[in-house]
Structure formats: C-alpha cells, structure tokens
Design a protein around this motif. Structure first.
Motif, mmCIF file in Angstrom:
data_model
loop_
_atom_site.group_PDB
_atom_site.id
_atom_site.type_symbol
_atom_site.label_atom_id
_atom_site.label_comp_id
_atom_site.label_asym_id
_atom_site.label_seq_id
_atom_site.Cartn_x
_atom_site.Cartn_y
_atom_site.Cartn_z
ATOM 1 N N TRP A 1 0.876 -1.162 0.000
ATOM 2 C CA TRP A 1 0.000 0.000 0.000
ATOM 3 C C TRP A 1 0.914 1.213 0.000
ATOM 4 C CZ3 TRP A 1 0.810 3.423 3.851
ATOM 5 C CH2 TRP A 1 1.243 2.950 5.087
ATOM 6 N N ILE A 2 0.415 2.311 -0.563
ATOM 7 C CA ILE A 2 1.211 3.529 -0.641
ATOM 8 C C ILE A 2 0.287 4.737 -0.602
ATOM 9 C CG2 ILE A 2 1.253 3.534 -3.175
ATOM 10 C CD1 ILE A 2 4.239 4.504 -2.876
ATOM 11 N N VAL A 3 0.727 5.801 0.083
ATOM 12 C CA VAL A 3 -0.044 7.038 0.198
ATOM 13 C C VAL A 3 0.888 8.213 -0.070
ATOM 14 C CG1 VAL A 3 -1.368 8.514 1.765
ATOM 15 C CG2 VAL A 3 -1.620 6.038 1.899
ATOM 16 N N TRP A 4 0.403 9.176 -0.878
ATOM 17 C CA TRP A 4 1.137 10.401 -1.184
ATOM 18 C C TRP A 4 0.285 11.624 -0.839
ATOM 19 C CZ3 TRP A 4 1.270 6.764 -5.373
ATOM 20 C CH2 TRP A 4 2.526 6.260 -5.683
ATOM 21 N N PRO A 5 0.491 12.275 0.291
ATOM 22 C CA PRO A 5 -0.138 13.587 0.488
ATOM 23 C C PRO A 5 0.723 14.650 -0.210
ATOM 24 C CG PRO A 5 1.000 12.901 2.482
ATOM 25 C CD PRO A 5 1.153 11.786 1.487
ATOM 26 N N GLU A 6 0.079 15.655 -0.804
ATOM 27 C CA GLU A 6 0.842 16.651 -1.550
ATOM 28 C C GLU A 6 0.167 18.023 -1.494
ATOM 29 O OE1 GLU A 6 2.769 17.376 -5.994
ATOM 30 O OE2 GLU A 6 1.629 15.551 -5.606
ATOM 31 N N ALA A 7 0.956 19.067 -1.386
ATOM 32 C CA ALA A 7 0.503 20.456 -1.525
ATOM 33 C C ALA A 7 1.093 20.988 -2.817
ATOM 34 C CB ALA A 7 0.966 21.295 -0.341
ATOM 35 N N ARG A 8 0.246 21.605 -3.654
ATOM 36 C CA ARG A 8 0.691 22.096 -4.960
ATOM 37 C C ARG A 8 0.453 23.589 -5.112
ATOM 38 N NH1 ARG A 8 -1.921 17.476 -8.867
ATOM 39 N NH2 ARG A 8 -0.472 15.826 -8.282
ATOM 40 N N TYR A 9 1.398 24.242 -5.769
ATOM 41 C CA TYR A 9 1.228 25.634 -6.169
ATOM 42 C C TYR A 9 1.129 25.652 -7.695
ATOM 43 C CZ TYR A 9 1.904 30.528 -7.087
ATOM 44 O OH TYR A 9 1.729 31.807 -7.534
ATOM 45 N N TRP A 10 -0.032 26.081 -8.204
ATOM 46 C CA TRP A 10 -0.281 26.128 -9.642
ATOM 47 C C TRP A 10 0.172 27.479 -10.176
ATOM 48 C CZ3 TRP A 10 -2.133 21.898 -12.254
ATOM 49 C CH2 TRP A 10 -2.566 20.837 -11.457
ATOM 50 N N LEU A 11 0.938 27.489 -11.251
ATOM 51 C CA LEU A 11 1.488 28.730 -11.790
ATOM 52 C C LEU A 11 0.426 29.610 -12.426
ATOM 53 C CD1 LEU A 11 4.836 27.393 -13.270
ATOM 54 C CD2 LEU A 11 4.350 28.241 -10.970
ATOM 55 N N ASP A 12 -0.638 29.009 -12.969
ATOM 56 C CA ASP A 12 -1.740 29.787 -13.548
ATOM 57 C C ASP A 12 -2.898 29.807 -12.550
ATOM 58 O OD1 ASP A 12 -3.448 31.177 -15.203
ATOM 59 O OD2 ASP A 12 -3.887 29.477 -16.505
ATOM 60 N N LYS A 13 -3.669 28.740 -12.528
ATOM 61 C CA LYS A 13 -4.741 28.565 -11.545
ATOM 62 C C LYS A 13 -4.904 27.075 -11.304
ATOM 63 C CE LYS A 13 -8.291 28.844 -15.075
ATOM 64 N NZ LYS A 13 -9.463 29.518 -15.564
ATOM 65 N N THR A 14 -5.558 26.716 -10.227
ATOM 66 C CA THR A 14 -5.656 25.304 -9.862
ATOM 67 C C THR A 14 -6.234 24.469 -11.000
ATOM 68 O OG1 THR A 14 -7.760 25.765 -8.766
ATOM 69 C CG2 THR A 14 -5.811 25.630 -7.367
#
Length: 194
Positions: A79-92
């Motif tokens: 099993w594998i889990v990836w939490p992530e926070a993203r900054y979009w250069l244009d918009k989400t």
C-alpha cells in the motif's frame, strides 16, 4: 438600423451571460477525483482526491493498494499514500504546478523475476518493510474537456526504507535500512473535476 442595434445588443447580452456562466462553472470546479493509470499497469487499484484551497493552491491525497499474490507464489503486495501540496502557476487544475509531497508505504515482495538480472535476489528472498519520505514534484494538467484532465506528475526526493529479509523456507535472513535520493513519485492520471 434600429433592428441591427437590437440584434447587436441581444448578441452582446448573450455573450456576457455565456461568459459569466463559464466563469461560474470554472469557479465551481474546486475538487478533483483521479486515478493513476501507471498504477493500474502494475495491477494496483488506486484513487486520489484533490481540493483547491485558493486560486493557486491545492491539496491532494492519493494512494494505492495491491493485496494480490501470483499463482507461482510470488507477491508484490503493498500500500502507498502520497499527500501533496501544490502551487499552480496559472490557476488550480490548469497547466503547470510545483509541489511538496510525502510518501508512506508498506511492502511485501517475493518471487519476482526482474528483467536483465536486476534485483535477482527478489526471486528467492522475501522483503517486508516500509518506506517513508518526502520530495519535490512537478505537475502538468492537460485539459481534454472542461471537466476531464490528463495529469502528468513526477517527483524526486528522500526515501528511508526499513525491511526484514526472509528465506524461501520462511526463516529470517536479516534486516536492513537504506537511505536514497530517488524518484519517489510518478503518475499519469485521469482526472475528473467537479
């Protein structure tokens, strides 16, 4: 001339309403559900959810689970889990994004015949362990339709592996711990926005 002005006014009114409706529709798409096509290629069912927090920032949690064993006794359970926070250069959910992510996994691997003689000990030794890590990612979201995206995501980071080794007869053959700077995330995902 008066009819032409009326027609022009009606066309401008319809165009304004249409643009406003499209903007509202785009604003309402604050959530995404996704699945990683590459994980399905390894027979790993998976799912991800992502929420837009602001116009340029989103939070995602994705994961996969593979409980299967092969007919010949081999296994690739994990099993594998990836939490992530993203900054979009244009918009989400549009174009390019950079992110910070974590990775957490548990694995039980045995009886795998990796091509070209790589990791040949996986054919006769069983490895049970876990992975914890963090990294930096790059994402590109390609809009196929207003609510459907194809997303490309990859990341490189630090991974800390701890594992126990077992022989074919089930006896414990040792333990190990490894630290790596490696690619720890790769996804080509089908994404639905709502």
């Amino acid at each position: 001339m008066k009819n032409l002005k009326c027609i022009l006014l009606v066309l401008i009114l319809f165009a304004t309403i249409s643009m406003n409706a499209q903007e509202q529709e785009q604003e309402q798409k604050r959530f995404a559900v996704k699945t990683n096509i590459l994980h399905w290629a390894t027979l790993t069912p998976n799912l991800g959810i992502e929420a837009a927090i602001t116009d340029n920032i989103s939070l995602e949690v994705s994961g996969g689970y593979n409980p299967f064993e092969f007919r010949d006794g081999g296994k690739w359970k994990h099993w594998i889990v990836w939490p992530e926070a993203r900054y979009w250069l244009d918009k989400t959910f549009n174009g390019h994004a950079i992110g910070l992510y974590g990775v957490f996994a548990d694995f039980d691997v045995f009886g795998l015949n990796i091509p070209y003689g790589k990791l040949k000990y996986l054919d006769y030794l069983e490895f049970k362990g876990d992975l914890k890590g963090a990294g930096i990612s790059y994402t590109y979201a390609l809009e196929l339709e207003p609510s459907f995206l194809l997303e490309f995501n990859g990341g490189i980071g630090y991974g800390h592996f701890t594992y126990d080794v077992f022989r074919e007869d089930g006896s414990r053959g040792g333990a190990g711990e490894k630290h790596y700077i490696v690619p720890t995330k790769l996804a080509v995902s089908a994404v639905y926005l709502f």
